[in-house]
Design a protein around this motif. Structure first.
Motif, PDB file in Angstrom:
ATOM      1  N   ARG A 104       0.825  -1.211   0.000  1.00 35.39           N
ATOM      2  CA  ARG A 104       0.000   0.000   0.000  1.00 35.39           C
ATOM      3  C   ARG A 104       0.863   1.267   0.000  1.00 35.39           C
ATOM      4  N   ASP A 118       2.404   1.569  -3.554  1.00 35.82           N
ATOM      5  CA  ASP A 118       1.402   2.049  -4.513  1.00 35.82           C
ATOM      6  C   ASP A 118       1.261   3.567  -4.439  1.00 35.82           C
ATOM      7  N   LEU A 119       1.324   4.108  -3.229  1.00 42.22           N
ATOM      8  CA  LEU A 119       1.170   5.551  -3.066  1.00 42.22           C
ATOM      9  C   LEU A 119       2.348   6.308  -3.657  1.00 42.22           C
ATOM     10  N   THR A 147       4.567  16.465  -5.004  1.00 41.34           N
ATOM     11  CA  THR A 147       4.300  15.518  -3.932  1.00 41.34           C
ATOM     12  C   THR A 147       5.007  15.979  -2.653  1.00 41.34           C
ATOM     13  N   SER A 188      -1.610  14.135   3.221  1.00 41.28           N
ATOM     14  CA  SER A 188      -1.983  12.721   3.149  1.00 41.28           C
ATOM     15  C   SER A 188      -0.745  11.836   3.153  1.00 41.28           C
ATOM     16  N   GLU A 189       0.374  12.351   2.621  1.00 40.65           N
ATOM     17  CA  GLU A 189       1.607  11.578   2.603  1.00 40.65           C
ATOM     18  C   GLU A 189       2.101  11.300   4.022  1.00 40.65           C
ATOM     19  N   ALA A 243       0.142   8.403   5.453  1.00 44.97           N
ATOM     20  CA  ALA A 243       0.507   7.134   4.826  1.00 44.97           C
ATOM     21  C   ALA A 243       1.836   6.613   5.356  1.00 44.97           C
TER      22      ALA A 243
END
Length: 415
Positions: free
Chosen positions: A72, A75-76, A84, A113-114, A117
């Motif tokens: 996961r 994938d990010l 980014t 959001s990074e 994650a």
């Protein structure tokens, strides 16, 4: 002489071999890429790592080797663009290292959001280094990640960045990827390599990490800084790396700055007193160098620098890293023409040596005319903390002819 590295430290080799979804075990990433990544993780005592290749057509980074990340997370970050929120994107944009000791408190990540994650998979800190190939083109980015946060003073970025430099050497002259012959991630041997032809050539020059890039065949550098903080952010890794490799350091700076200058490497874990006693670290003053004849004398200074570099070899040191602050001699230079001629002729002297010479300038002490001459006489330059090839560098014969034709260093041509 090395800083304490963060990370788990006591991991077994099995941790590296059986990390979560390492791409090499799935047949992806390439042996040289995966080996370089594993060397970087070991060198930094990190827990995770990725290698990304730059896709110039799409202007993005793509993962080509990985260790320790679940699917996961991969994938990010499989494709990372410049906007980014990540250390690798920041490194791509500025072409120099990005080190974040606590991602939860970094402006790069807070509220993104990074961040969520990365924290979900246990990442607390990260270090990204650019992979710059022989022609100055960014090939990609090497990144290591840590489960625990740390203070900046606890971490030495140099060992990991040596791995990035060695990997970049695999692409020299367009050769295909191959496993680096020396897999010791903690050092770079000074072995002969081929060089490009040009106004300055040398027969042996292993690359040296400096200011987010590498010093290759051109090693006469002018470095412009606006503050002591900016200066030491660029110089300290270079200084500590050289001392850690057993190379000699010869530094010229005003007496009033000496105490601060030696305190900084001492705080980074360098035994400064021992280095000075052994002759590995020598600090000289302007009155012992630039002004030792009472005023600046270009012939004397050219002879002095040659002698300093020869003395380093005679003492058994593989290389001398010279850093000099000439600004304090400004008032004693009878004209900027003498200084410009000296700097240009120094290129010829240094063509016989592999030793890097960094001419460091406080921009607040320079006038425009002198700054332009300094820029035109150095093949590489540090600006904004980044080392770049200097497109303003002038052919020595052309510049010296211009200096000879000058009638006055300060007379306006209109008035």
């Amino acid at each position: 002489m090395q800083n304490r590295q963060p990370g788990s430290g006591a991991r077994s080799d099995k941790t590296f071999r059986d990390g979560i979804n390492p791409l090499a075990r799935a047949g992806r990433g390439g042996e040289a890429r995966q080996e370089a990544l594993m060397n970087a993780i070991r060198a930094a005592h990190a827990d995770f790592g990725t290698m990304q290749q730059y896709d110039s057509a799409e202007d993005c980074l793509r993962i080509v080797a990985s260790s320790g990340f679940p699917d996961r997370a991969l994938d990010l970050f499989r494709i990372v663009r410049r906007d980014t929120n990540s250390t690798c994107a920041a490194t791509l944009k500025k072409r120099m290292r990005t080190v974040v000791g606590n991602i939860g408190a970094s402006y790069l990540f807070v509220g993104t959001s990074e961040l969520a994650a990365l924290q979900e998979v246990g990442v607390a800190a990260a270090h990204s280094a650019p992979i710059i190939v022989d022609n100055g083109r960014p090939w990609g980015v090497l990144t290591v990640h840590f489960r625990q946060p740390w203070e900046d003073a606890e971490y030495d970025p140099t060992p990991m960045e040596r791995v990035a430099v060695r990997f970049a050497e695999c692409f020299k002259d367009g050769t295909p990827e191959q496993t680096p012959p020396d897999c010791d991630a903690g050092r770079i041997a000074h072995t002969p390599i081929s060089t490009r032809t040009g106004p300055i050539t040398r027969s042996s020059a292993a690359p040296i990490p400096f200011a987010g890039s590498m010093l290759r065949e051109h090693r006469h550098v002018c470095a412009f800084f606006c503050s002591a903080t900016d200066e030491y952010n660029a110089l300290m890794p270079f200084i500590c790396d050289g001392l850690g490799c057993g190379q000699r350091a010869f530094h010229v700076l005003p007496e009033r700055h000496v105490d601060d200058h030696v305190t900084r490497p001492r705080s980074a874990g360098i035994d400064v007193d021992a280095a000075q006693r052994s002759g590995q670290l020598e600090i000289a003053l302007p009155q012992d160098t630039y002004l030792r004849t009472g005023r600046f004398n270009k012939e004397d200074m050219l002879t002095l620098i040659q002698r300093v570099l020869e003395d380093g070899a005679a003492l058994g040191f593989p290389l001398t890293r010279m850093i000099a602050h000439p600004e304090t001699a400004l008032d004693s230079w009878k004209s900027r023409n003498d200084w410009a001629e000296y700097e240009m002729r120094l290129n010829t002297v240094l063509s016989n040596f592999d030793d890097p010479v960094i001419c460091t300038f406080d921009v607040n002490l320079l006038n425009a005319a002198l700054a332009i001459d300094i820029l035109r006489t150095h093949p590489v330059v540090v600006m904004g903390g980044a080392l770049v090839e200097n497109s303003f560098f002038t052919k020595p014969e052309d510049f010296l002819r211009e200096v000879t034709d000058r009638t006055s260093a300060s007379q306006p041509y209109r008035g």
